[in-house]
Write a protein that holds these residues in place. Structure first.
Motif, PDB file in Angstrom:
ATOM      1  N   MET A   1      29.999  47.586  33.142  1.00  0.00           N
ATOM      2  CA  MET A   1      29.469  46.274  33.501  1.00  0.00           C
ATOM      3  C   MET A   1      29.967  45.782  34.854  1.00  0.00           C
ATOM      4  SD  MET A   1      29.644  44.364  29.791  1.00  0.00           S
ATOM      5  CE  MET A   1      29.191  42.766  30.475  1.00  0.00           C
ATOM      6  N   SER A   2      30.791  46.573  35.547  1.00  0.00           N
ATOM      7  CA  SER A   2      31.224  46.186  36.897  1.00  0.00           C
ATOM      8  C   SER A   2      30.054  46.222  37.879  1.00  0.00           C
ATOM      9  CB  SER A   2      32.347  47.107  37.385  1.00  0.00           C
ATOM     10  OG  SER A   2      31.891  48.448  37.478  1.00  0.00           O
ATOM     11  N   ASN A   3      29.020  46.946  37.509  1.00  0.00           N
ATOM     12  CA  ASN A   3      27.777  46.933  38.276  1.00  0.00           C
ATOM     13  C   ASN A   3      27.029  45.648  37.912  1.00  0.00           C
ATOM     14  OD1 ASN A   3      24.953  47.234  38.906  1.00  0.00           O
ATOM     15  ND2 ASN A   3      25.262  49.445  39.095  1.00  0.00           N
ATOM     16  N   PRO A   4      26.814  44.728  38.863  1.00  0.00           N
ATOM     17  CA  PRO A   4      26.190  43.427  38.558  1.00  0.00           C
ATOM     18  C   PRO A   4      24.843  43.560  37.850  1.00  0.00           C
ATOM     19  CG  PRO A   4      27.088  43.416  40.766  1.00  0.00           C
ATOM     20  CD  PRO A   4      27.191  44.833  40.283  1.00  0.00           C
ATOM     21  N   ARG A   5      24.050  44.551  38.245  1.00  0.00           N
ATOM     22  CA  ARG A   5      22.729  44.721  37.623  1.00  0.00           C
ATOM     23  C   ARG A   5      22.874  45.085  36.149  1.00  0.00           C
ATOM     24  NH1 ARG A   5      19.483  48.946  36.518  1.00  0.00           N
ATOM     25  NH2 ARG A   5      20.896  50.412  37.544  1.00  0.00           N
ATOM     26  N   LEU A   6      23.821  45.975  35.864  1.00  0.00           N
ATOM     27  CA  LEU A   6      24.025  46.396  34.487  1.00  0.00           C
ATOM     28  C   LEU A   6      24.674  45.280  33.668  1.00  0.00           C
ATOM     29  CD1 LEU A   6      25.243  50.055  35.117  1.00  0.00           C
ATOM     30  CD2 LEU A   6      22.955  49.266  34.537  1.00  0.00           C
ATOM     31  N   ALA A   7      25.590  44.540  34.296  1.00  0.00           N
ATOM     32  CA  ALA A   7      26.215  43.405  33.612  1.00  0.00           C
ATOM     33  C   ALA A   7      25.165  42.362  33.242  1.00  0.00           C
ATOM     34  CB  ALA A   7      27.289  42.795  34.502  1.00  0.00           C
ATOM     35  N   ASN A   8      24.230  42.127  34.153  1.00  0.00           N
ATOM     36  CA  ASN A   8      23.158  41.170  33.907  1.00  0.00           C
ATOM     37  C   ASN A   8      22.300  41.607  32.731  1.00  0.00           C
ATOM     38  OD1 ASN A   8      21.512  38.818  34.706  1.00  0.00           O
ATOM     39  ND2 ASN A   8      19.972  40.372  35.220  1.00  0.00           N
ATOM     40  N   TRP A   9      22.061  42.919  32.646  1.00  0.00           N
ATOM     41  CA  TRP A   9      21.261  43.453  31.532  1.00  0.00           C
ATOM     42  C   TRP A   9      21.974  43.238  30.201  1.00  0.00           C
ATOM     43  CZ3 TRP A   9      21.933  47.005  27.651  1.00  0.00           C
ATOM     44  CH2 TRP A   9      20.771  47.393  26.960  1.00  0.00           C
ATOM     45  N   VAL A  10      23.284  43.483  30.176  1.00  0.00           N
ATOM     46  CA  VAL A  10      24.065  43.314  28.950  1.00  0.00           C
ATOM     47  C   VAL A  10      24.052  41.854  28.512  1.00  0.00           C
ATOM     48  CG1 VAL A  10      26.376  43.414  27.946  1.00  0.00           C
ATOM     49  CG2 VAL A  10      25.543  45.321  29.324  1.00  0.00           C
ATOM     50  N   ILE A  11      24.245  40.943  29.447  1.00  0.00           N
ATOM     51  CA  ILE A  11      24.258  39.509  29.129  1.00  0.00           C
ATOM     52  C   ILE A  11      22.906  39.061  28.592  1.00  0.00           C
ATOM     53  CG2 ILE A  11      24.445  37.196  30.119  1.00  0.00           C
ATOM     54  CD1 ILE A  11      26.537  38.429  32.083  1.00  0.00           C
ATOM     55  N   LYS A  12      21.827  39.518  29.246  1.00  0.00           N
ATOM     56  CA  LYS A  12      20.484  39.173  28.770  1.00  0.00           C
ATOM     57  C   LYS A  12      20.240  39.733  27.373  1.00  0.00           C
ATOM     58  CE  LYS A  12      17.967  38.545  33.120  1.00  0.00           C
ATOM     59  NZ  LYS A  12      16.884  39.066  33.998  1.00  0.00           N
ATOM     60  N   ASN A  13      20.770  40.934  27.117  1.00  0.00           N
ATOM     61  CA  ASN A  13      20.606  41.558  25.808  1.00  0.00           C
ATOM     62  C   ASN A  13      21.306  40.747  24.723  1.00  0.00           C
ATOM     63  OD1 ASN A  13      21.563  43.861  23.672  1.00  0.00           O
ATOM     64  ND2 ASN A  13      19.618  44.397  24.637  1.00  0.00           N
ATOM     65  N   ILE A  14      22.503  40.258  25.034  1.00  0.00           N
ATOM     66  CA  ILE A  14      23.247  39.440  24.068  1.00  0.00           C
ATOM     67  C   ILE A  14      22.502  38.141  23.796  1.00  0.00           C
ATOM     68  CG2 ILE A  14      25.354  38.090  23.714  1.00  0.00           C
ATOM     69  CD1 ILE A  14      26.866  40.287  25.231  1.00  0.00           C
ATOM     70  N   ILE A  15      21.978  37.503  24.839  1.00  0.00           N
ATOM     71  CA  ILE A  15      21.212  36.264  24.674  1.00  0.00           C
ATOM     72  C   ILE A  15      19.982  36.515  23.819  1.00  0.00           C
ATOM     73  CG2 ILE A  15      19.836  34.518  25.888  1.00  0.00           C
ATOM     74  CD1 ILE A  15      21.816  34.822  28.241  1.00  0.00           C
ATOM     75  N   TRP A  16      19.307  37.629  24.079  1.00  0.00           N
ATOM     76  CA  TRP A  16      18.118  37.987  23.290  1.00  0.00           C
ATOM     77  C   TRP A  16      18.476  38.175  21.821  1.00  0.00           C
ATOM     78  CZ3 TRP A  16      17.314  43.178  21.372  1.00  0.00           C
ATOM     79  CH2 TRP A  16      16.104  43.328  20.669  1.00  0.00           C
ATOM     80  N   ARG A  17      19.580  38.864  21.552  1.00  0.00           N
ATOM     81  CA  ARG A  17      19.997  39.083  20.166  1.00  0.00           C
ATOM     82  C   ARG A  17      20.380  37.776  19.481  1.00  0.00           C
ATOM     83  NH1 ARG A  17      20.856  44.493  18.870  1.00  0.00           N
ATOM     84  NH2 ARG A  17      20.689  45.902  20.658  1.00  0.00           N
TER      85      ARG A  17
END
Length: 354
Positions: A332-348
């Motif tokens: 998640m140190s990659n901002p793009r990938l971190a953003n994807w993880v955060i969006k995934n958590i919000i979606w869940r």
């Protein structure tokens, strides 16, 4: 009384016959959201309100039977290749329609890769890959029906198989597979050997999985727990609670079991002795109970984000868990990938089901 209460009172509890009430019509969509659609239909059939010729009932039975064929076929192939596997998160102690088939391997990374290569030469198609799993499709479903999406895909579920090298979500390993090896057993389906987890281990996986990664507690989790615990003896219950301790995931047990205890108390009027026993031993999560009541027992229930954070912090005490969480942080140190993880958590946290 909301739909959760009406459905629970209609289906009842394996611990008593006293909380059953008259059937409720038109609750299939709600039951399906809670992963107990076929269970609801079976109960309707039992009380004479549904026939076996009903299209919806037939559709669910066909889906279950087709997915079961997928289990039998993958087991047959795997039995020729290795003994180090188990079908998990699939079988339930009540009628249900699985989303797909999950397989866990206990072998080395090299052997895991070799097995996947063999499967691709024996009638399976690779859909995609995540850090600790590979998704394949049973080609008996036909090339024309393949859903190649790795997110939101696996349309229909019947022919899709998740091949796990760890009990994980992304990089995060939430249970040590080496601690599950002693709980592997065998069943026979159509004369084929199928390796599965014993109920005490299967239930520990199911309840932890409801938090990592799903963040959603369904009535399928409720009934899986009731039926498994009902049939466990004291030794098996002791093993069940030990799995949470050994894997440093007591928080996951406390959250899910507290919800189960409160639901049974609310809609059946008492707490079963075995539920009381494990909750007393493992502890309760008052925050989740208060949130459940505040939300009027609405199901599926979204776990609090604070519970997920507590589960992860506790899992950090475990060597395997700590290393896997560090890998996730690096990823998640990659901002793009971190953003994807955060969006995934919000979606869940906002979706109605999975």
């Amino acid at each position: 009384m909301n739909l959760t209460g009406k459905l629970l009172k209609f289906i009842g509890s394996p611990f008593t016959q006293d909380c059953k009430e008259n059937y409720i019509p038109d609750a299939y969509e709600f039951a399906q959201k809670n992963k107990i659609g076929l269970f609801y239909l079976e109960k309707l059939k039992e009380c004479g309100k549904l026939s076996e010729s009903d299209p919806l009932y037939k559709e669910n039975i066909v889906r279950y039977m087709e997915t079961l064929k997928t289990v039998i076929r993958i087991s047959k192939v795997l039995n020729e290749l290795t003994e180090e596997y188990v079908i998990f998160k699939f079988f339930k102690p009540f009628p249900h329609t699985p989303s797909d088939v999950d397989v866990l391997f206990f072998c080395s990374e090299n052997k895991y890769r070799w097995i996947i290569e063999q499967l691709l030469n024996r009638g399976y198609y690779k859909i995609g890959e995540a850090p600790n799993q590979v998704v394949v499709y049973d080609l008996r479903g036909g090339y024309e029906n393949i859903d190649k999406r790795t997110v939101g895909g696996k349309q229909g579920g019947k022919y899709y198989i998740d091949l796990y090298k760890e009990v994980s979500a992304s990089y995060i390993i939430y249970l040590d597979k080496d601690k599950l090896k002693n709980y592997v057993t065998e069943i026979r389906i159509e004369n084929e050997k199928v390796k599965v987890l014993k109920p005490e281990a299967e239930l520990a996986v199911v309840l932890t999985h409801s938090i990592i990664p799903e963040l959603l507690f369904t009535l399928a989790d409720y009934y899986t727990t009731l039926y498994y615990l009902k049939n466990m003896n004291r030794k098996e219950i002791s093993s069940f609670t030990s799995i949470f301790r050994e894997n440093n995931i007591l928080t996951a047990a406390q959250a899910s079991l507290s919800i189960i205890k409160r639901l049974h108390q609310e809609f059946c009027g008492f707490v079963p002795e075995k539920i009381e026993m494990v909750v007393n031993e493992l502890g309760e999560n008052e925050s989740e109970i208060n949130n459940l009541v505040k939300n009027n027992f609405t199901m599926p229930y979204h776990y609090k984000t604070s519970t997920l954070i507590r589960v992860l912090f506790e899992r950090m005490k475990n060597s395997t868990g700590r290393k896997s969480i560090m890998k996730q942080i690096i990823y998640m140190s990659n901002p793009r990938l971190a953003n994807w993880v955060i969006k995934n958590i919000i979606w869940r946290k906002t979706r109605e089901t999975y």
